[in-house]
Design an enzyme around this catalytic site. Sequence first.
Site, PDB file in Angstrom:
ATOM      1  N   ASP A  15      30.688  48.414  32.212  1.00  0.00           N
ATOM      2  CA  ASP A  15      30.464  47.986  33.601  1.00  0.00           C
ATOM      3  C   ASP A  15      29.009  48.207  34.015  1.00  0.00           C
ATOM      4  OD1 ASP A  15      33.289  47.825  33.469  1.00  0.00           O
ATOM      5  OD2 ASP A  15      33.467  49.861  34.236  1.00  0.00           O
ATOM      6  N   GLU A 198      37.845  40.115  38.223  1.00  0.00           N
ATOM      7  CA  GLU A 198      37.212  41.360  38.638  1.00  0.00           C
ATOM      8  C   GLU A 198      35.718  41.316  38.300  1.00  0.00           C
ATOM      9  OE1 GLU A 198      39.258  44.362  36.345  1.00  0.00           O
ATOM     10  OE2 GLU A 198      38.022  44.020  34.572  1.00  0.00           O
TER      11      GLU A 198
END
Length: 326
Positions: A15, A198
Amino acid sequence: MEQIYINPLVIQRADPQIYKHTDGFYYFSASVPAYNLIELRKSRTINGLAHAAPKTIWLKHDQGEMSQLIWAPELHYIRGKWYIYFAASDTTALDKNGMFQHRMFVIESSSPDPMSSEANWIEKGRVETPLDSFSLDATVFETNGTLYYIWAQKDPTIAGNSNLYIAEMANPWTLKSEPVLLSNPEFDWEKRGFMVNEGPAILHHAHKFFLTYSASATDENYAMGMLTIDDNQDFLNPDNWLKSNNPVFQSDLEIGQYGPGHNSFTVSEDGESNLLVYHSRNYTHIVGDPLYDPNRHTCVQKFTFNGNGQPVFGSPVPYTERGGLK
């Protein structure tokens, strides 16, 4: 001479976000494998982030809503202050629907240097949305004096794990408008393993905003999609966002790069090149939940735009510069 970037750039950091500030430094944030803290790195160069010492700037609580599974911190500089958006939970247990139980939070610092000992990060609390449900991966962008918040959240009335929403913000920790649904998993490539949208990220180029996101399970099925809007349109009207039917970035079996996604954008040291930042793995055999496999590594590569002004990301770069990972 063309700049060559180390890949993978940072080992075992998923991420990833790389933000280039007006001070000329690059700041790096990402999920750590233990999911127990927020750290930052700082360097004058992209490659320097590979060797920069991480500094822990916030630790998870011993108990309560910010005590477990600290995910996907993002650093932003908004109206003279630093903010980090992240997701956290009060438990590692799954709910009755088999989902994690995260909510979204933000911390603030008014220090010029977010890594200084005087940074004094203040917890601004939870970013409240009308739905009290699994939510994560917030990002923000500002245009024409208006601050927008984009995130992923579960709606119990919609099949799947998470959808993408946008809302105007009253301040960097409070929503002003009602959330607007921008995208939910609908194509086959968005529903492999899990039905997921997402990891949103915003890119502005040639009078358009591009919203990239990640879909499907976090294994080799993970891939990036994209929505596009003209920058003079109403961002809170979902009809103005055009969704691509196919992934814009995905696994490349020939070079052994799997599950690229949860990206961010930055620019090269000379400001001449746009850079895609993302994580990927170089194997597919994962024991247990892919989220607990630590070997999602941060990568960075240049990308271009086509004649219509659309970004062309190409394929993930091979691991070439780190011993043992080729």
